[in-house]
Design a protein around this motif. Sequence first.
Motif, PDB file in Angstrom:
ATOM      1  N   PRO A 203       0.805  -1.233   0.000  1.00 19.37           N
ATOM      2  CA  PRO A 203       0.000   0.000   0.000  1.00 19.37           C
ATOM      3  C   PRO A 203       0.834   1.277   0.000  1.00 19.37           C
ATOM      4  O   PRO A 203       0.383   2.312  -0.494  1.00 19.37           O
ATOM      5  CB  PRO A 203      -0.828  -0.121   1.290  1.00 19.37           C
ATOM      6  N   ALA A 204       2.058   1.195   0.541  1.00 25.34           N
ATOM      7  CA  ALA A 204       2.914   2.379   0.597  1.00 25.34           C
ATOM      8  C   ALA A 204       3.325   2.870  -0.790  1.00 25.34           C
ATOM      9  O   ALA A 204       3.779   4.005  -0.942  1.00 25.34           O
ATOM     10  CB  ALA A 204       4.155   2.080   1.433  1.00 25.34           C
ATOM     11  N   LEU A 205       3.173   2.018  -1.805  1.00 23.87           N
ATOM     12  CA  LEU A 205       3.548   2.404  -3.168  1.00 23.87           C
ATOM     13  C   LEU A 205       2.438   3.182  -3.887  1.00 23.87           C
ATOM     14  O   LEU A 205       2.620   3.589  -5.037  1.00 23.87           O
ATOM     15  CB  LEU A 205       3.889   1.159  -3.993  1.00 23.87           C
ATOM     16  N   TYR A 206       1.324   3.403  -3.206  1.00 24.97           N
ATOM     17  CA  TYR A 206       0.177   4.028  -3.868  1.00 24.97           C
ATOM     18  C   TYR A 206      -0.276   5.270  -3.110  1.00 24.97           C
ATOM     19  O   TYR A 206      -0.381   5.261  -1.880  1.00 24.97           O
ATOM     20  CB  TYR A 206      -0.982   3.030  -3.987  1.00 24.97           C
TER      21      TYR A 206
ATOM     22  N   ALA B 212       8.147  -1.792 -15.500  1.00 19.62           N
ATOM     23  CA  ALA B 212       8.896  -1.189 -16.617  1.00 19.62           C
ATOM     24  C   ALA B 212      10.016  -0.309 -16.084  1.00 19.62           C
ATOM     25  O   ALA B 212      11.152  -0.341 -16.590  1.00 19.62           O
ATOM     26  CB  ALA B 212       7.940  -0.384 -17.495  1.00 19.62           C
ATOM     27  N   SER B 213       9.720   0.464 -15.050  1.00 21.46           N
ATOM     28  CA  SER B 213      10.748   1.320 -14.437  1.00 21.46           C
ATOM     29  C   SER B 213      11.875   0.472 -13.860  1.00 21.46           C
ATOM     30  O   SER B 213      13.064   0.801 -14.014  1.00 21.46           O
ATOM     31  CB  SER B 213      10.115   2.178 -13.342  1.00 21.46           C
ATOM     32  N   GLN B 214      11.528  -0.620 -13.198  1.00 22.13           N
ATOM     33  CA  GLN B 214      12.545  -1.507 -12.635  1.00 22.13           C
ATOM     34  C   GLN B 214      13.447  -2.088 -13.720  1.00 22.13           C
ATOM     35  O   GLN B 214      14.627  -2.353 -13.485  1.00 22.13           O
ATOM     36  CB  GLN B 214      11.872  -2.641 -11.846  1.00 22.13           C
ATOM     37  N   ALA B 215      12.890  -2.246 -14.935  1.00 22.13           N
ATOM     38  CA  ALA B 215      13.675  -2.782 -16.057  1.00 22.13           C
ATOM     39  C   ALA B 215      14.513  -1.707 -16.733  1.00 22.13           C
ATOM     40  O   ALA B 215      15.282  -2.017 -17.648  1.00 22.13           O
ATOM     41  CB  ALA B 215      12.733  -3.424 -17.074  1.00 22.13           C
TER      42      ALA B 215
ATOM     43  N   VAL C 152      10.435   6.025  -5.844  1.00 22.19           N
ATOM     44  CA  VAL C 152      10.648   4.969  -4.850  1.00 22.19           C
ATOM     45  C   VAL C 152      11.863   4.146  -5.274  1.00 22.19           C
ATOM     46  O   VAL C 152      11.905   3.617  -6.393  1.00 22.19           O
ATOM     47  CB  VAL C 152       9.409   4.061  -4.723  1.00 22.19           C
ATOM     48  N   GLU C 153      12.844   4.040  -4.376  1.00 18.17           N
ATOM     49  CA  GLU C 153      14.074   3.317  -4.702  1.00 18.17           C
ATOM     50  C   GLU C 153      13.763   1.872  -5.068  1.00 18.17           C
ATOM     51  O   GLU C 153      13.031   1.177  -4.370  1.00 18.17           O
ATOM     52  CB  GLU C 153      15.031   3.360  -3.506  1.00 18.17           C
TER      53      GLU C 153
ATOM     54  N   ASN D 227      12.739   5.625 -12.402  1.00 19.84           N
ATOM     55  CA  ASN D 227      12.743   6.030 -13.814  1.00 19.84           C
ATOM     56  C   ASN D 227      11.413   6.630 -14.274  1.00 19.84           C
ATOM     57  O   ASN D 227      11.189   6.818 -15.463  1.00 19.84           O
ATOM     58  CB  ASN D 227      13.076   4.828 -14.696  1.00 19.84           C
ATOM     59  N   ILE D 228      10.552   6.921 -13.314  1.00 17.18           N
ATOM     60  CA  ILE D 228       9.246   7.501 -13.653  1.00 17.18           C
ATOM     61  C   ILE D 228       9.188   8.944 -13.173  1.00 17.18           C
ATOM     62  O   ILE D 228       9.459   9.235 -12.005  1.00 17.18           O
ATOM     63  CB  ILE D 228       8.083   6.714 -13.014  1.00 17.18           C
ATOM     64  N   ARG D 229       8.851   9.826 -14.086  1.00 14.31           N
ATOM     65  CA  ARG D 229       8.633  11.241 -13.749  1.00 14.31           C
ATOM     66  C   ARG D 229       7.176  11.569 -14.047  1.00 14.31           C
ATOM     67  O   ARG D 229       6.661  11.239 -15.117  1.00 14.31           O
ATOM     68  CB  ARG D 229       9.567  12.131 -14.571  1.00 14.31           C
TER      69      ARG D 229
END
Length: 699
Positions: free
Chosen positions: A8-11, A545-548, A566-567, A572-574
């Motif tokens: 949930p912390a990712l949202y 996708a960002s992780q890749a 988020v580390e 890679n997301i802006r």
Amino acid sequence: MPTNLKNPALYINRELSWLQFNTRVLKQALNESLPLLERLKFLAIYGTNLDEFYMIRVAGLKKLFSAGVNVSGADRFTPLHQLREIRTYLHEEQKVVEHCLLDIMNRLEKEGIFFKPYRETTLEQRKVLDRYFHENIYPVVVPIAVDATHPFPHLNNLSFGQIVKLRDKDDSSIERYGIIRIPRVLPRFVDIDNRIYIPIGSLVAEHIGDLFPGYELIKFSAFRITRNADIAIEEEEADDFMEMLEEGLKLRKKGEIVRLELSNHADDDLLNFFNRHANVFKDDIYRFTTYLNLGALWQIVGNKDFAHLTAPSFKPRNLPPLDSDENLYAILDKQDLILFHPFESFEPVVRLIQTAAKDPDVVSIRMTLYRSGSQSLIVQSLIAAAESGKQVTVMVELKARFDEENNLIWAKALESAGAHVIYGITGLKVHAKAALVTRRVNGKLKQYVHIGTGNYNPSTATIYTDISYMTSNDAITYDMTRFFHFLTGFSKKGKLGELYMAPTQIKPKLLSLIHNETRMGSEGVIIAKMNALVDEDIIRALYKASQAGVKIELIVRGVCCLRPGVEGVSENIRVTSIIGKYLEHARIFYFKHADPQTYISSADWMPRNLLRRIELLTPIAGEEASAKLLQILELQISDNDLAYELQYNGSYRKVSHDGAHTINSHLIVETETNKVYNSTKKQTPNYVQQLTNRLFKES
């Protein structure tokens, strides 16, 4: 170790994200570099937005809380938690709003626009106001006594008026309470000489003796209520959906009161009297030192005598090849068109339908109508076409929130003219924007299509940024024919070939496009522009996708539940949001390794759009058309004047610039559009001619 992407912390919470969006609107009102009436306009927009938020979103949370629902959304916030956060946020922000309005009013006085209560006017002005009261207000205002024999009245949604406490002139020991309803047909300000604005409540308060003869005023307070305005209609077994909708509109006026606004005149005595009947939760009561209805400020914003205090107007243009006298059908026979509204005129879209209505070779016109406005040339043309014997099929979405009444009127008029009108699809809203014209040419049928990201409303087309796609491409027109067949017939499993339709095709296609870029790793690029990003599956796909290593630029005007920065998840997301002169409304998507690379859509990336609505996702394959869309995206991700960047904690930071290299995307498109319009050369606007784009310079 793989990250738990369901954490949930990712949202970011949807409702709190929306509040941040409206704060960005408020910041435009606080921007001292903008003209004064432009600032006042944004304050009016802020207030109108907040009204709808309370009517729909807060009302919904209250219903969830009452139903005992514990969690809702990927962030796992409970309805009660959200309600508490919303109330705290808005009570704090109210101080900023009031300070902002007072500042603008003080500055407007220096420009010759004054806001005054009745008692601060001159004797001559009072004579004018008194005459206005007796001629225009007294006949329609409603004084209501409230006591044992006079029940508390029903107050419609967004009702405005005054609570009064009165004393009997003949017996000072007798005190009574009353309500004065001020109908919406009356302006909220009475203006003198188009420059002095008197709040109508101030004028009414001075004439209590006329409204309650024999009584004198002890104290009073302005009030305004907000009710639950979300219509819930059970469509199964519906023999007459129009009749049910009309009933729903009546019920909207009677929904639970979810907010009470009071002026600072309201002491505990007046509040307690009113709330014994209204029963509004204490934290949903807001007391104002300024005006209750910020939306009423549109009355002042529209003052033509002070146009110099608004942003410079821009006239939408018809660019080549639409600036010639060449027949629109002939143009579309040769090329596809991408129009960027409001910089490029909406007139060719209206012309397509008007021409079709009059053209003897046109055999049918099919359209979806979601919000067409109260004065629609398009609908009038459809009525004329039906009356002339053409086959006219119109999908009128009666569930278009807050536009239902207009749509009911148009639906009945179209039906009376002989058009085949579809009143919606059971369980789904039809939100796609599409038109299909079929002509007979040399003994064969030829079709022309318009697909848009915005509504068929010429008024909003001057203030919303949207994309129109016009084509006679056979594959697209064939798919559009199938699309309308799905709307008028029965098809549970219908799929389109070139186009993608929600609720069955768009989400899988988007996930596939994101997955394809994910496979390309650091070579992958995604740029997506939309109004809202809420869907959990889409967000998780973007995290992967960002992780890749995929470079992801998201231009999200309003709600965004994705948390950037988020580390190990979203470095890679802006995410940026553009708030400016025009309301950003277009949905444009770019996937570097897709074929084609660019898409437009009527759908935001939200569950309601992807799963509960009929929407269209349209691939744009033509080289010139695709390049134009990519330029728009490149320009907007480079904007450093109107853009705000979403931070890890859910707040937004204004994107900064050094002053020498200001990139205002709205101003650049206005300038470039005028340059092309005034040029003798036939060319396509180059929105990024002077930009150094950090994302694409190596591509």
